[in-house]
Design a protein around this motif. Structure first.
Motif, PDB file in Angstrom:
ATOM      1  N   ASP B 105       0.730  -1.238   0.012  1.00  0.00           N
ATOM      2  CA  ASP B 105       0.148   0.104   0.014  1.00  0.00           C
ATOM      3  C   ASP B 105       0.716   1.273   0.257  1.00  0.00           C
ATOM      4  N   ASN B 108       3.896   3.306  -3.739  1.00  0.00           N
ATOM      5  CA  ASN B 108       3.759   3.871  -5.018  1.00  0.00           C
ATOM      6  C   ASN B 108       3.577   5.359  -4.803  1.00  0.00           C
ATOM      7  N   PRO B 109       4.524   6.264  -5.037  1.00  0.00           N
ATOM      8  CA  PRO B 109       4.047   7.703  -4.845  1.00  0.00           C
ATOM      9  C   PRO B 109       3.110   8.120  -5.745  1.00  0.00           C
ATOM     10  N   ALA B 111       0.303   6.440  -6.694  1.00  0.00           N
ATOM     11  CA  ALA B 111      -0.798   5.259  -6.485  1.00  0.00           C
ATOM     12  C   ALA B 111      -2.021   5.791  -7.329  1.00  0.00           C
ATOM     13  N   TRP B 112      -2.267   7.079  -7.200  1.00  0.00           N
ATOM     14  CA  TRP B 112      -3.565   7.577  -7.579  1.00  0.00           C
ATOM     15  C   TRP B 112      -3.669   7.229  -9.201  1.00  0.00           C
ATOM     16  N   GLU B 115      -4.771   3.729  -9.302  1.00  0.00           N
ATOM     17  CA  GLU B 115      -6.030   3.666  -9.118  1.00  0.00           C
ATOM     18  C   GLU B 115      -7.135   3.989  -9.907  1.00  0.00           C
ATOM     19  N   LYS B 116      -6.909   4.990 -10.770  1.00  0.00           N
ATOM     20  CA  LYS B 116      -7.862   5.435 -11.717  1.00  0.00           C
ATOM     21  C   LYS B 116      -8.138   4.424 -12.870  1.00  0.00           C
ATOM     22  N   TYR B 120      -7.412  -0.054  -7.356  1.00  0.00           N
ATOM     23  CA  TYR B 120      -6.350   0.133  -6.375  1.00  0.00           C
ATOM     24  C   TYR B 120      -4.998  -0.018  -7.191  1.00  0.00           C
ATOM     25  N   HIS B 130       5.968   5.851 -14.656  1.00  0.00           N
ATOM     26  CA  HIS B 130       5.401   6.604 -13.550  1.00  0.00           C
ATOM     27  C   HIS B 130       4.210   6.214 -12.554  1.00  0.00           C
ATOM     28  N   GLY B 133       5.063   4.113  -9.982  1.00  0.00           N
ATOM     29  CA  GLY B 133       6.076   5.065  -8.804  1.00  0.00           C
ATOM     30  C   GLY B 133       6.859   5.673  -9.243  1.00  0.00           C
ATOM     31  N   ALA B 278     -11.344   6.064 -15.281  1.00  0.00           N
ATOM     32  CA  ALA B 278     -11.324   4.628 -14.911  1.00  0.00           C
ATOM     33  C   ALA B 278     -12.248   3.721 -15.989  1.00  0.00           C
TER      34      ALA B 278
END
Ligand SMILES: NC(=O)c1ccc[n+]([C@@H]2O[C@H](COP(=O)([O-])OP(=O)(O)OC[C@H]3O[C@@H](n4cnc5c(N)ncnc54)[C@H](O)[C@@H]3O)[C@@H](O)[C@H]2O)c1
Ligand SMILES: [Zn+2]
Ligand SMILES: [Zn+2]
Lengths: 265, 390
Positions: B105, B108-109, B111-112, B115-116, B120, B130, B133, B278
């Protein structure tokens, strides 16, 4: 912000009085807000009505523009309103409902965010970290500092563009150790806001569910509407990133980054 | 320092870049002694992975010597020789605690972004875009290793780099692929793809008790290497039907487990679609999941399809009916690399396997561009390239 609204299971299920309701919910844009209706609703949803200062602090992309507007508005922002009734304060054990904005006003400009994150740490540890408001700028990126002035009061400074700052005083309006912290800006603040964080024990081996609600109300009038518009799509993401950083801080002891690493550019 | 950097499709260069620095308390800096080019790097090289930026340093298979540690790294010291798992993981979250290291969790800087696309985000990865991460990779003289107190494994003296460097990825990846097959005594396993991952999957399947392994590819030297690992090679260019071949080889039942070690180059994977919406379809060329479709088709009833090959977006014409109708189990994902480092090192030490069998080429880091070229083109019988920074 489709990614977040998809995850929503609706507010009704969110804050059961036993505090164990599952699911996440988030609402960001002012246009879709149903705050006034909820305002009249049952106590079990009270937490969803809490809000926060934090939106001024929690900026990601839009924070610059927002900050600029705030700065431009300066100290002369006339804060109208404070006529709305507010069951939440009563429910939270305070009686200063009079400072809440009217429903109408809130509809126009307010921002409301709810986010949840699971953290593999006991509630006591998370509560203790958050309760020291001085820690908040470590994961709330738009905050410059929070200074605790006495048991209930604190002074908040947020970053604004061009080295400007936005400041206000806040007070704690509810504090249940290891469970809940709620705060709001004082009456004279330029930006009206409230916030709460709730720590709910998750099933065995799953740590704590941290549920944050933030509400932000910029001043009335055109400026407020701009702000609401600007914030329309961002608050969820901003709060999500800040909570992610809180989680990383608590679980991993540091916030993952690549800033400062080499590349050929 | 020198580093192999991505500049665009089929454009990698060895550039001079600044040395890495400690950025977080749990970081370490390694001086790299050996690094390798992976089939996954070819997906980047071919320009199919979104969110790459010109100048990104590639490389996720590397080992070296610790030259600097952050204030919170207590288990390593300068001079230690370590291998580093390609997945970056914090060790403390729900997922790390469950050995699901590639689902960490907290690493990954960006992560957003994922997530899209996925709902998750998985863990951060070295040198792999990128959305994964954006971490600088290890095809370089030095590398920064986050969470260095959790990932890296110390290598005892006396084991050459060549024997242990593949603990960073392809050996654990092949092993996890076989482990995911839940191999029971007597089981037969079919492996699509005889690249490095397939080769380790073949050998791991035997280590885990498979009775027979079938290996499918079209590259003769790769099939030969598979046969050296006791697999029965099937040249897909020389049989009419892989299904029929496997059916016959398994006495009419079909393999108990099928491994897709080919993966999919994400043709048509749209950066914008992935990023912006997404819900938007992220379309992939329909013929590219060929190996996966075949694996599902060929697998026996109630069997397992294990997928170490990388997929990024949507697969069209996915034979869901066949998977459902036969009650298949599908297992997949980035390798939970951390989980396998110590046990697989032990196997190497015991002599169960010498992973250096896979190496066909060695280059100086300065000549890494040539390494990419021949690995991509499978020239000169190339199967695996390692690079030496010095
Ligand atoms: N899951 C993980 O964590 C992980 C780790 C490492 C690599 N990978 C992935 O594993 C895959 C293989 O990696 P590699 O290093 O072995 O790559 P590679 O490119 O060297 O090998 C792929 C092989 O598949 C063969 N092939 C192509 N189409 C085929 C088909 N239809 N049927 C049978 N064989 C076919 C090719 O000839 C080649 O030999 C890649 O997708 C890579 O990204 C995944
Ligand atoms: Zn690899
Ligand atoms: Zn983790």
């Amino acid at each position: 912000m489709p990614a977040t609204s998809e995850m929503s299971i609706g507010r009704e299920t969110q804050f059961k009085s036993d505090g164990n309701a599952k699911g996440v919910s988030s609402k960001g844009s002012s246009s879709e807000r149903d705050h006034p209706t909820i305002n009249v609703a049952a106590n079990e949803r009270i937490l969803s009505l809490l809000g926060g200062v934090a939106l001024t602090l929690l900026g990601l992309r839009r924070r610059t523009t927002f900050g600029a507007i705030l700065a431009a508005a300066g100290g002369s922002m006339a804060y109208r309103g404070s006529t709305g009734h507010c069951p939440i304060y009563a429910a939270l054990g305070t009686n200063s409902a009079s400072k809440m904005p009217s429903s109408e006003e809130f509809n126009d400009h307010g921002v409301h965010v709810e986010q949840a994150v699971s953290i593999l740490k006991p509630a006591e540890e998370l509560y203790a970290f958050w309760r020291k408001f001085e820690n908040l700028p470590r994961f709330m990126h738009h905050l410059k500092s929070v200074k605790v002035t006495d048991a209930k009061h604190s002074h908040w400074v947020a970053k604004a563009p061009a080295g400007r700052e936005v400041e206000w005083d806040a007070e704690i309006i509810n504090d249940e150790p290891n469970k809940l912290i709620a705060w709001r800006s004082l009456e004279n603040a330029d930006v009206h806001s409230t916030g709460s964080v709730r720590f709910v024990e998750a099933p065995i081996g799953r740590g704590t569910e941290v549920r944050v609600t933030l509400e932000y109300l910029p001043p009335a009038g055109q400026i407020g509407r701009w702000i609401a518009k600007l914030f329309g799509e961002e608050p969820d993401q901003q709060v999500r990133e800040d909570l992610r950083h809180f989680k990383q801080f608590m679980e991993a002891g540091e916030i993952a980054t690549t800033k400062g690493q080499p590349a050929a550019r | 320092m020198k580093a192999l950097c991505w500049h665009g499709k089929l454009d990698v260069r060895v550039d001079n870049v600044p040395d890495p620095k400690i950025l977080n308390p749990r970081d370490a800096i390694l001086k790299i002694t050996t690094t390798a080019i992976c089939g996954s790097d070819l997906h980047l090289y071919d320009g199919f992975i979104p969110t790459m930026e010109a100048g990104d340093i590639l490389g996720h298979e590397f080992m070296g010597e610790v030259v600097e540690i952050g204030s919170e790294v207590k288990n390593l010291k300068k001079g230690d020789r370590v291998v580093v798992p390609f997945t970056i993981a914090c060790g403390n979250c729900f997922f790390c605690k469950r050995d699901l290291w590639s689902c960490c969790d907290n690493s990954n800087p960006n992560a957003w972004m994922l997530e899209k696309a996925y709902g998750y985000s998985g863990s951060g990865l070295f040198g792999f875009s990128h959305m994964m991460g954006g971490y600088a990779g290890g095809q370089a003289e030095y590398v920064r290793v986050p969470f260095a107190d959790t990932g890296p494994l110390k290598i005892p003296d006396g084991l050459p780099d060549e024997k242990v460097v593949f603990l960073t990825d392809i050996f654990p990846t092949g092993y996890m692929a076989a482990e995911n097959c839940n191999i029971q005594p007597g089981d037969t396993v079919a492996v699509w793809g005889c690249g490095p991952v397939g080769q380790f999957a073949i050998r791991s399947a035997y280590m885990l008790g498979a009775s027979r392994v079938f290996a499918i590819d079209s590259v003769p030297e790769r099939l030969k290497l598979a046969e050296a690992g006791k697999a029965t090679g099937i040249n897909m260019d020389q049989v009419d039907s892989i299904f029929d071949a496997l059916k016959e080889l398994t006495g009419g039942r079909g393999p108990d487990a099928c491994i897709d070690a080919v993966g999919l180059e994400a043709h048509g994977m749209s950066f914008d679609a992935l990023y912006d919406d997404a819900k938007a379809a992220v379309y992939l060329a329909t013929d590219k999941a060929h190996a996966l479709r075949q694996a599902i088709q060929c697998c026996r009833k109630g069997g397992t399809v294990s997928i170490p090959g990388v997929y990024g977006g949507l697969v069209d014409k996915f034979p869901m009916g066949a998977a459902f109708g036969k009650g298949l189990t599908l297992k997949m994902g980035q390798t939970n690399c951390h989980k396998y480092l110590a046990p697989l090192l032990e196997r190497i030490q015991k002599g169960d396997i010498d992973p250096s069998f896979i190496i066909t080429h060695q280059f100086n880091l300065s000549d890494a561009v040539e390494g990419y070229r021949i690995f991509k083109k499978k020239q000169d019988n190339c199967i695996k390239v390692i690079l030496k920074p010095n």
